[in-house]
Scaffold this active site. Structure first.
Site, PDB file in Angstrom:
ATOM      1  N   GLU A   1       6.413 -16.090 -11.206  1.00  0.00           N
ATOM      2  CA  GLU A   1       6.021 -14.729 -10.959  1.00  0.00           C
ATOM      3  C   GLU A   1       5.216 -13.932 -12.044  1.00  0.00           C
ATOM      4  O   GLU A   1       4.464 -13.372 -11.947  1.00  0.00           O
ATOM      5  CB  GLU A   1       7.204 -13.966 -10.293  1.00  0.00           C
ATOM      6  CG  GLU A   1       6.812 -12.943  -9.315  1.00  0.00           C
ATOM      7  CD  GLU A   1       8.378 -12.229  -8.727  1.00  0.00           C
ATOM      8  OE1 GLU A   1       8.325 -11.292  -8.008  1.00  0.00           O
ATOM      9  OE2 GLU A   1       9.387 -12.859  -9.360  1.00  0.00           O
TER      10      GLU A   1
ATOM     11  N   HIS B   1      15.488 -38.696  -8.078  1.00  0.00           N
ATOM     12  CA  HIS B   1      14.883 -39.151  -6.956  1.00  0.00           C
ATOM     13  C   HIS B   1      13.363 -38.770  -6.776  1.00  0.00           C
ATOM     14  O   HIS B   1      12.791 -38.768  -5.692  1.00  0.00           O
ATOM     15  CB  HIS B   1      15.739 -38.519  -5.621  1.00  0.00           C
ATOM     16  CG  HIS B   1      17.024 -38.974  -5.643  1.00  0.00           C
ATOM     17  ND1 HIS B   1      17.282 -40.176  -4.980  1.00  0.00           N
ATOM     18  CD2 HIS B   1      18.059 -38.147  -5.605  1.00  0.00           C
ATOM     19  CE1 HIS B   1      18.578 -40.403  -5.094  1.00  0.00           C
ATOM     20  NE2 HIS B   1      19.184 -39.111  -5.643  1.00  0.00           N
TER      21      HIS B   1
ATOM     22  N   TRP C   1      -2.885  -2.641  -1.458  1.00  0.00           N
ATOM     23  CA  TRP C   1      -2.391  -4.033  -1.715  1.00  0.00           C
ATOM     24  C   TRP C   1      -3.275  -4.814  -0.600  1.00  0.00           C
ATOM     25  O   TRP C   1      -3.086  -4.500   0.535  1.00  0.00           O
ATOM     26  CB  TRP C   1      -1.102  -4.484  -1.568  1.00  0.00           C
ATOM     27  CG  TRP C   1      -0.743  -5.811  -2.042  1.00  0.00           C
ATOM     28  CD1 TRP C   1      -0.613  -6.556  -3.258  1.00  0.00           C
ATOM     29  CD2 TRP C   1      -0.808  -7.074  -1.029  1.00  0.00           C
ATOM     30  NE1 TRP C   1      -0.557  -7.887  -2.931  1.00  0.00           N
ATOM     31  CE2 TRP C   1      -0.478  -8.357  -1.760  1.00  0.00           C
ATOM     32  CE3 TRP C   1      -0.918  -7.002   0.307  1.00  0.00           C
ATOM     33  CZ2 TRP C   1      -0.121  -9.468  -1.020  1.00  0.00           C
ATOM     34  CZ3 TRP C   1      -0.566  -8.394   1.082  1.00  0.00           C
ATOM     35  CH2 TRP C   1      -0.312  -9.467   0.251  1.00  0.00           C
TER      36      TRP C   1
ATOM     37  N   ASN D   1      -1.567   2.357   5.622  1.00  0.00           N
ATOM     38  CA  ASN D   1      -0.665   1.173   5.021  1.00  0.00           C
ATOM     39  C   ASN D   1      -0.180   0.768   6.447  1.00  0.00           C
ATOM     40  O   ASN D   1       0.441   1.213   7.192  1.00  0.00           O
ATOM     41  CB  ASN D   1       0.700   1.987   4.376  1.00  0.00           C
ATOM     42  CG  ASN D   1       1.599   0.929   4.139  1.00  0.00           C
ATOM     43  OD1 ASN D   1       1.378  -0.239   3.977  1.00  0.00           O
ATOM     44  ND2 ASN D   1       2.781   1.495   3.937  1.00  0.00           N
ATOM     45  N   GLY D   2      -0.580  -0.638   6.216  1.00  0.00           N
ATOM     46  CA  GLY D   2      -0.023  -1.642   7.393  1.00  0.00           C
ATOM     47  C   GLY D   2      -1.173  -2.549   7.772  1.00  0.00           C
ATOM     48  O   GLY D   2      -2.225  -2.619   7.292  1.00  0.00           O
TER      49      GLY D   2
ATOM     50  N   CYS E   1       0.869  -1.196  -0.015  1.00  0.00           N
ATOM     51  CA  CYS E   1       0.062  -0.257   0.052  1.00  0.00           C
ATOM     52  C   CYS E   1       0.871   1.073   0.111  1.00  0.00           C
ATOM     53  O   CYS E   1       1.928   1.187   0.654  1.00  0.00           O
ATOM     54  CB  CYS E   1      -1.043   0.111   1.181  1.00  0.00           C
ATOM     55  SG  CYS E   1      -2.178  -1.422   1.274  1.00  0.00           S
TER      56      CYS E   1
ATOM     57  N   GLU F   1      16.153 -19.067  -8.667  1.00  0.00           N
ATOM     58  CA  GLU F   1      15.652 -17.687  -8.835  1.00  0.00           C
ATOM     59  C   GLU F   1      14.906 -17.815 -10.197  1.00  0.00           C
ATOM     60  O   GLU F   1      13.959 -17.042 -10.412  1.00  0.00           O
ATOM     61  CB  GLU F   1      16.848 -17.022  -8.860  1.00  0.00           C
ATOM     62  CG  GLU F   1      16.642 -15.340  -9.036  1.00  0.00           C
ATOM     63  CD  GLU F   1      15.686 -14.732  -8.162  1.00  0.00           C
ATOM     64  OE1 GLU F   1      15.122 -15.021  -7.551  1.00  0.00           O
ATOM     65  OE2 GLU F   1      15.322 -13.530  -8.830  1.00  0.00           O
TER      66      GLU F   1
ATOM     67  N   LYS G   1      11.182 -16.471 -11.090  1.00  0.00           N
ATOM     68  CA  LYS G   1      10.853 -15.261 -11.918  1.00  0.00           C
ATOM     69  C   LYS G   1       9.793 -15.597 -12.978  1.00  0.00           C
ATOM     70  O   LYS G   1       8.974 -15.032 -13.405  1.00  0.00           O
ATOM     71  CB  LYS G   1      12.117 -14.777 -12.566  1.00  0.00           C
ATOM     72  CG  LYS G   1      13.379 -13.975 -12.070  1.00  0.00           C
ATOM     73  CD  LYS G   1      12.861 -12.650 -11.862  1.00  0.00           C
ATOM     74  CE  LYS G   1      12.354 -12.424 -10.358  1.00  0.00           C
ATOM     75  NZ  LYS G   1      13.223 -12.286  -9.315  1.00  0.00           N
TER      76      LYS G   1
ATOM     77  N   LYS H   1       5.338  -5.178  -3.970  1.00  0.00           N
ATOM     78  CA  LYS H   1       6.823  -4.845  -4.021  1.00  0.00           C
ATOM     79  C   LYS H   1       7.508  -5.111  -2.725  1.00  0.00           C
ATOM     80  O   LYS H   1       8.186  -5.830  -2.326  1.00  0.00           O
ATOM     81  CB  LYS H   1       7.182  -3.607  -4.528  1.00  0.00           C
ATOM     82  CG  LYS H   1       8.800  -3.420  -4.864  1.00  0.00           C
ATOM     83  CD  LYS H   1       9.094  -4.192  -5.835  1.00  0.00           C
ATOM     84  CE  LYS H   1      10.598  -4.150  -5.916  1.00  0.00           C
ATOM     85  NZ  LYS H   1      11.459  -5.289  -6.564  1.00  0.00           N
TER      86      LYS H   1
ATOM     87  N   ARG I   1       3.737  -0.552  -5.007  1.00  0.00           N
ATOM     88  CA  ARG I   1       3.485  -1.029  -3.528  1.00  0.00           C
ATOM     89  C   ARG I   1       2.286  -1.975  -3.211  1.00  0.00           C
ATOM     90  O   ARG I   1       1.898  -2.385  -2.333  1.00  0.00           O
ATOM     91  CB  ARG I   1       3.531   0.214  -2.741  1.00  0.00           C
ATOM     92  CG  ARG I   1       4.843   1.038  -2.532  1.00  0.00           C
ATOM     93  CD  ARG I   1       4.841   2.208  -1.500  1.00  0.00           C
ATOM     94  NE  ARG I   1       4.544   1.720  -0.131  1.00  0.00           N
ATOM     95  CZ  ARG I   1       5.523   0.886   0.539  1.00  0.00           C
ATOM     96  NH1 ARG I   1       6.978   1.228   0.076  1.00  0.00           N
ATOM     97  NH2 ARG I   1       5.493   0.640   1.891  1.00  0.00           N
TER      98      ARG I   1
END
Ligand code: F6R
Length: 609
Positions: free
Chosen positions: A489, A505, A74, A98-99, A2, A482, A486, A604, A27
């Site tokens: 995502e 395995h 968000w 925000n929070g 946010c 990674e 990526k 983010k 954000r």
């Protein structure tokens, strides 16, 4: 997550709020809203979409104002919808937040018993009504916000405006970031500097528990108990260009191509010198690193992957035992504390709630040797750690981390060398060799970026797939992780990564002609082992896409596609090998038409658990 913006100025602040939100959209971007005093009356506009939709609503209303607050969300409490979008109001006052307010259910029940009716599912609406209730008792707005925030448990950065008190806006923070902007024509506040560069470079970082009153002619800051406090005014050196797209289509693309510069900036302190100094981690680092018997690295997501690479480096070069743990696991696990352990936390944003909590947890267990590797100097994580290394990647706006990752690797390579040196395990010859390789790293990365056209072609083939497997060995296994992260995502293709030796395995059962297998094949000591693993894939009909260093000698054949990387780059090879994987994800996402910079459901900085 946010983003919030607050403004009071002699100019029309509506465009400032909207531009601020555009800069903060990274954000969170599932809804947006603003509340301003338009001809003395509170006007609230909200949209379940992006800031662009909010902007056209504001345009249609020809909204003009000198005071207001704005928010990009968000979702945490309540689905993304207009009803849950901020600001939340209570009879003439509006709040953005925000929070997360942990005790909002208790506050809500109490307020409902007093007759307040809630319209949304958010925790923020409880703040609005609680504030309204405080105002009813006769205290002024500033005091009402102070009393309200003192009752909140959890994290918040808030902005408040009211119809009844049109000459000031109030902001407060605890746990979530917030800074003030001192303008020529008024005062501003926002979740980060990028949102305020449009109006000022003069910024004031608020501390946890601070409350500030913004007026046309100035501001004041008080502590949670009401005591006035002075906070230094900084001149931000962030350039407006750093947060503009420029010639690029997406921030992710821009940030991938900024990596040579970001690495050069991060490694600037070794540019001329012939030796590594522990002091680059802080004044007490020499002593701290010399006394380190073990290293524990804590991080999340992409930052966790950089830590995993570092484990290989630290154990093989500095010969110090190193453990790496996901921060959200460590913070709740019963572990055995050890005061001789150096606790390293890695975070691009410096705000990640789990990483911050893991650091605090380690400290509470008596581990006082702490080091933060972070891209944001004023962040909570940096302030919490005893030692620090600031990566100089510049602002990373794309949700998928790229340049932050490679600069973290550069920082961790320096840490490895500093530890090895403090423990007498770095010969002068090796020191020169490693430092020379680090100095040339930006050029080596630039060369790998030239492979983009071939990777684009591979991405075309990939975009039709539902799944993909990524394989690597040794210090390139985290790079496979990674690459898989990526790809999922931003292109939403399901991807998993394995240490190549693990394939037989279990995961080998997944391999058939529909399963592309991406392999990282540096010409290192594990190459022959990897080749055997690739044979296992080919024998089951799996299609191989191999990123092979010159000298790997893996021939191209039916079902085996090879992309030739430059010469093997030794210890630092993971930094080069991640680049084509970033580009592959980016181009696969482009073909699929996903929102590259703002992938669904993500944000983010993850400031919630
Ligand atoms: C993935 C990504 C995330 C972050 C993670 C930790 O591309 O960016 O996995 O790495 O959320 O964030 P920081 O590094 O800010 O602590």
């Amino acid at each position: 997550m946010c983003g919030i913006v607050t403004a009071i100025a002699t100019r029309n602040i509506v465009p400032v709020l909207l531009e601020g939100l555009r800069k903060l959209e990274y954000r969170g971007y599932d809804s947006a809203g603003l509340a301003v005093l338009h001809n003395g009356e509170m006007v609230r506009l909200r949209s379940a979409g992006r800031v662009a939709e909010l902007a056209s609503l504001a345009d249609n209303r020809q909204l003009q104002a000198n005071i207001g607050i704005a928010h990009t969300r968000w979702a945490t409490h309540g689905v993304p919808s207009e009803r849950n979008a901020h600001p939340h109001v209570s009879a003439g006052l509006a709040v953005v937040h925000n929070g997360i307010i942990e005790n909002f259910e208790t506050i809500k029940a109490d307020l409902q018993a007093k007759g307040y009716v809630f319209e949304s599912d958010t925790d923020t609406e409880a703040i609005a009504h609680l504030l309204h209730h405080k105002l009813q008792s006769g205290v002024d707005l500033f005091e009402a916000v102070r009393l309200t925030t003192n009752e909140l448990l959890g994290a918040y950065a808030i902005g408040v405006v009211t119809e009844a008190d049109p000459f000031r806006a109030i902001v407060a923070r605890r746990g979530s970031p917030l800074l003030l902007g001192v303008g020529e024509d008024g005062m501003y506040a926002a979740s980060d500097t990028a949102a305020l560069l449009q109006v000022t470079r003069k910024v004031v970082y608020l501390e946890d528990g601070d409350l500030a009153e913004l007026r046309l002619d100035g501001y004041k800051v008080v502590l949670a108990d009401g005591t006035p406090v002075e906070r230094e005014v900084h001149l931000s050196s962030l350039s407006a260009d750093a947060v503009e797209l420029g010639k690029y289509r997406h921030y992710m693309q821009k940030e991938i191509f900024e990596q040579p510069q970001a690495l050069a900036n991060t490694l600037e302190m070794i540019a001329g010198g012939g030796s590594i100094s522990a002091q680059i981690f802080g004044v007490s680092a020499t002593e701290s690193l010399a006394a380190t018997r073990r290293v524990l690295v804590l991080a999340c997501g992409t930052s966790y992957h950089s830590a995993l690479v570092a484990r290989y480096w630290i154990e093989s070069i500095a010969k110090i035992p190193c453990t790496v743990e996901i921060a959200s696991e460590y913070r709740y696990r019963e572990s055995v504390p050890d005061p001789e352990t150096l606790v390293v936390v890695i975070s691009q944003s410096g705000e990640t709630a789990d990483t911050l909590a893991a650091l605090k947890h380690a400290k509470s267990l008596g581990m006082s040797k702490t080091l933060a590797i972070c891209n944001v100097p004023e962040s909570a994580i940096v302030r919490e750690a005893a030692l620090r290394f600031i990566t100089r990647a510049g602002p990373e706006i794309g949700v998928a981390s790229t340049k932050a990752f490679t600069t973290q690797l550069a920082a961790l390579a320096l840490l490895t060398l500093a530890l090895a040196k403090q423990h007498g395990r770095l010969s002068a010859e090796d020191e020169t060799r490693y430092l020379t390789a680090l100095r040339h790293l930006p050029v080596a990365v630039a060369k790998v970026l030239e492979l983009e056209p071939q990777i684009e072609q591979w991405a075309q083939k990939f975009s039709g797939k539902q799944h993909a497997l990524f394989l690597g060995r040794g210090r390139h296994w985290p790079i496979a992780m990674e690459g898989a992260l990526k790809l999922k995502e931003i292109s939403y293709i399901h991807a998993e990564s394995y240490a190549a030796g693990e394939l037989k395995h279990g995961p080998l059962a997944l391999v058939d002609k529909e399963m592309p297998v991406i392999a990282i094949a540096p010409a290192d000591e594990l190459l022959e082992k990897l080749k055997s693993n690739l044979q296992e894939v080919r024998a089951r009909g799996g299609e191989l896409y191999v990123f092979a260093d010159a000298g790997s000698e893996i021939p191209e054949s039916e079902g085996v596609h090879i992309l030739h990387m430059p010469e093997h780059y030794g210890m630092l090879s993971p930094v080069l090998h991640v680049i084509p994987l970033q580009l592959l994800s980016y181009h696969a996402a482009l073909v699929k038409g996903t929102d590259v910079d703002k992938p669904r459901n993500l944000a983010k900085s993850v400031t919630v658990e």
